[in-house]
Design a protein around this motif. Structure first.
Motif, short mmCIF file in Angstrom:
data_model
loop_
_atom_site.label_atom_id
_atom_site.label_comp_id
_atom_site.label_asym_id
_atom_site.label_seq_id
_atom_site.Cartn_x
_atom_site.Cartn_y
_atom_site.Cartn_z
N GLY A 9 1.02 -1.16 0.11
CA GLY A 9 -0.19 -0.08 0.16
C GLY A 9 1.03 1.14 0.03
N VAL A 10 2.01 1.13 -0.69
CA VAL A 10 2.80 2.36 -0.91
C VAL A 10 3.19 2.45 -2.03
N SER A 11 3.96 3.55 -2.54
CA SER A 11 4.31 4.03 -3.86
C SER A 11 5.71 3.12 -4.46
N THR A 12 5.81 3.02 -5.52
CA THR A 12 6.96 2.48 -6.31
C THR A 12 8.24 3.07 -5.93
N ILE A 13 8.03 4.32 -5.94
CA ILE A 13 9.37 4.89 -5.67
C ILE A 13 9.86 4.89 -4.17
N GLN A 14 8.90 4.81 -3.26
CA GLN A 14 9.09 4.34 -2.05
C GLN A 14 9.67 3.10 -1.72
N ILE A 15 9.48 2.16 -2.32
CA ILE A 15 9.91 0.94 -2.38
C ILE A 15 11.53 1.23 -2.79
N ALA A 16 11.71 1.85 -3.83
CA ALA A 16 12.97 2.01 -4.41
C ALA A 16 13.86 2.70 -3.05
N LEU A 17 13.19 3.60 -2.23
CA LEU A 17 14.06 4.15 -1.52
C LEU A 17 14.37 3.36 -0.40
N ALA A 18 13.17 2.77 0.00
CA ALA A 18 13.53 1.51 1.16
C ALA A 18 14.40 0.57 1.13
N TYR A 19 14.69 0.35 -0.35
CA TYR A 19 15.62 -0.83 -0.75
C TYR A 19 17.14 -0.30 -0.08
N VAL A 20 17.32 0.96 -0.53
CA VAL A 20 18.51 1.72 -0.05
C VAL A 20 18.70 1.60 1.42
N LEU A 21 17.86 1.90 2.08
CA LEU A 21 17.86 2.09 3.66
C LEU A 21 17.51 0.87 4.40
N ASN A 22 17.42 -0.17 3.64
CA ASN A 22 17.29 -1.55 4.42
C ASN A 22 18.50 -2.39 4.35
N GLN A 23 19.54 -1.87 3.81
CA GLN A 23 20.56 -2.68 3.47
C GLN A 23 21.53 -3.09 4.81
N PRO A 24 22.09 -4.41 4.90
CA PRO A 24 22.70 -4.95 5.93
C PRO A 24 23.89 -4.31 6.50
N PHE A 25 24.09 -2.72 6.41
CA PHE A 25 24.83 -2.10 6.59
C PHE A 25 24.37 -0.66 6.86
N PRO A 26 25.18 0.28 7.29
CA PRO A 26 24.29 1.59 7.71
C PRO A 26 24.32 2.39 6.39
N THR A 27 23.27 2.90 6.00
CA THR A 27 22.97 3.68 4.73
C THR A 27 22.07 5.18 5.03
N CYS A 28 22.42 5.93 4.16
CA CYS A 28 21.56 7.23 4.01
C CYS A 28 21.41 7.50 2.58
N ALA A 29 20.18 7.96 2.24
CA ALA A 29 19.97 8.43 1.06
C ALA A 29 19.91 9.83 0.79
N LEU A 30 20.68 10.55 -0.35
CA LEU A 30 20.48 11.79 -0.60
C LEU A 30 19.46 12.14 -1.52
N ILE A 31 18.57 13.03 -0.91
CA ILE A 31 17.26 13.12 -1.62
C ILE A 31 17.23 14.57 -2.24
N GLY A 32 16.31 14.71 -3.25
CA GLY A 32 16.40 16.24 -4.01
C GLY A 32 14.76 16.65 -3.77
N ALA A 33 14.35 16.22 -2.58
CA ALA A 33 12.86 16.83 -2.39
C ALA A 33 12.92 18.41 -2.49
N GLN A 34 11.73 18.91 -3.30
CA GLN A 34 11.70 20.12 -3.50
C GLN A 34 10.31 21.07 -3.11
N ASN A 35 9.47 19.98 -2.74
CA ASN A 35 8.16 20.55 -2.20
C ASN A 35 7.66 19.42 -1.14
N VAL A 36 6.68 19.92 -0.64
CA VAL A 36 5.99 19.09 0.51
C VAL A 36 5.85 17.69 0.25
N GLU A 37 5.09 17.34 -0.94
CA GLU A 37 4.68 16.22 -1.42
C GLU A 37 5.83 14.98 -1.66
N GLU A 38 6.99 15.78 -2.10
CA GLU A 38 8.12 15.11 -2.34
C GLU A 38 8.70 14.53 -0.95
#
Length: 313
Positions: free
Chosen positions: A256-285
């Motif tokens: 029940g989420v969006s596809t791009i949220q799954i792509a982000l979750a993929y990066v943040l659920n690795q078996p080592f510490p991770t962060c994701a650089l994001i380019g959000a420019q508005n509230v929705e993003e």
């Protein structure tokens, strides 16, 4: 917002890092709007670089920190020693020049996370680590890392540092995303593959991933037939990545989420510490990224998303 700890830094680093490659004093109202919203939801780390907008990105961030009087609440990730028209610049002189200019633009006397924007394999890691440690001793840098460095060079640098009682790299910033790059997005860029991720898991060295959402590949705006974005076609268009997109769509529907949220979750659920650089420019993003950062994926789901047979058509 979730956080990780990076050795050398007393502050936690939020797993969503706000990008600033479009920040300029000329759009200062937008800079303030983006950063104020990002900090309001619990973010604390800003990614910038000596070369972004000819240095104007750092100037705009420095003005925002001055106006908000919040330097101690902010984690600054900036990068230097990027090549120029004459070639590589990974040397003590270029590192010092870029670092001092970044400090002045940002209006601060220290950088939380300092990364070398590119590597130059012809330069011995001893020269590089020695130079960076001088700045650490002087209090100008808290933690050092490599942006677009191979794991082989990271390990070589850290072995030298350990053998000589020096501080080594405590983070890395390559591209890591569910869509696997066929070739570098820009010259000298590094994308983490399976063997790189295995090394990061073994050493538990954090990855701060740029283009973590594959530059919009998972938004649904692109199809195999739409070849209008030449860079996306060149780097990410492959049968395997279209299958990864299909699987991400399927898993997103199930959760029940969006596809791009799954792509982000993929990066943040690795078996080592991770962060994701994001380019959000508005509230929705921004809210989409926040929601995506809270999705938990199991090792089995990660494996299913990523491992696609080469014969997929």
């Amino acid at each position: 917002m979730k956080t990780i700890m990076i050795p050398g830094l007393a502050k936690p680093v939020t797993t969503l890092i706000q990008g600033s490659d479009y920040f300029r004093p000329s759009v200062y109202d937008k800079v303030c709007s983006v950063l104020d919203r990002y900090f309001a939801i619990g973010g604390n780390t800003i990614d910038t670089a000596h070369i972004y907008c000819g240095g104007e990105s750092e100037v705009a961030i420095g003005q925002w920190m001055k106006d908000r009087n919040n330097r101690e609440d902010v984690v600054i990730l900036t990068k230097g020693a990027h090549h120029d028209q004459n070639g590589p610049r990974v040397n003590p002189e270029a590192i010092s020049k870029d670092l001092f200019e970044s400090l002045e633009r940002l209006g601060t006397d220290y950088i939380d996370l300092y990364a070398l924007h590119r590597d130059d394999p012809s330069v011995s890691v001893s020269v590089i680590i020695d130079a960076l440690n001088e700045h650490i001793k002087a209090g100008r840098i808290n933690a050092i890392g490599g942006s677009n460095w191979t794991v082989q060079r990271l390990q070589e640098a850290n072995e030298y540092a350990a053998a000589n009682g020096l501080i080594g790299f405590t983070f890395s910033s390559p591209n890591l995303s569910l869509a696997k790059a066929k070739e570098p997005f820009w010259a000298g860029c590094v994308s983490a593959d399976a063997s790189d991720c295995a090394w990061h898991e073994e050493h538990q060295l954090p990855i701060l991933s740029w283009s973590s959402q594959a530059r919009g590949f998972f938004t649904g705006r692109f199809t195999p037939e739409d070849r209008s974005n030449e860079d996306l076609v060149r780097v990410f268009y492959s049968d395997e990545n279209w299958e990864r997109l299909r699987r991400a769509e399927q898993l997103a529907k199930e959760k029940g989420v969006s596809t791009i949220q799954i792509a982000l979750a993929y990066v943040l659920n690795q078996p080592f510490p991770t962060c994701a650089l994001i380019g959000a420019q508005n509230v929705e993003e921004l809210l989409s990224c926040e929601e995506g950062s809270n999705i938990v994926l199991t090792p089995e789901e990660l494996n299913w998303l990523e491992h696609v047979e080469k014969s997929v058509r």
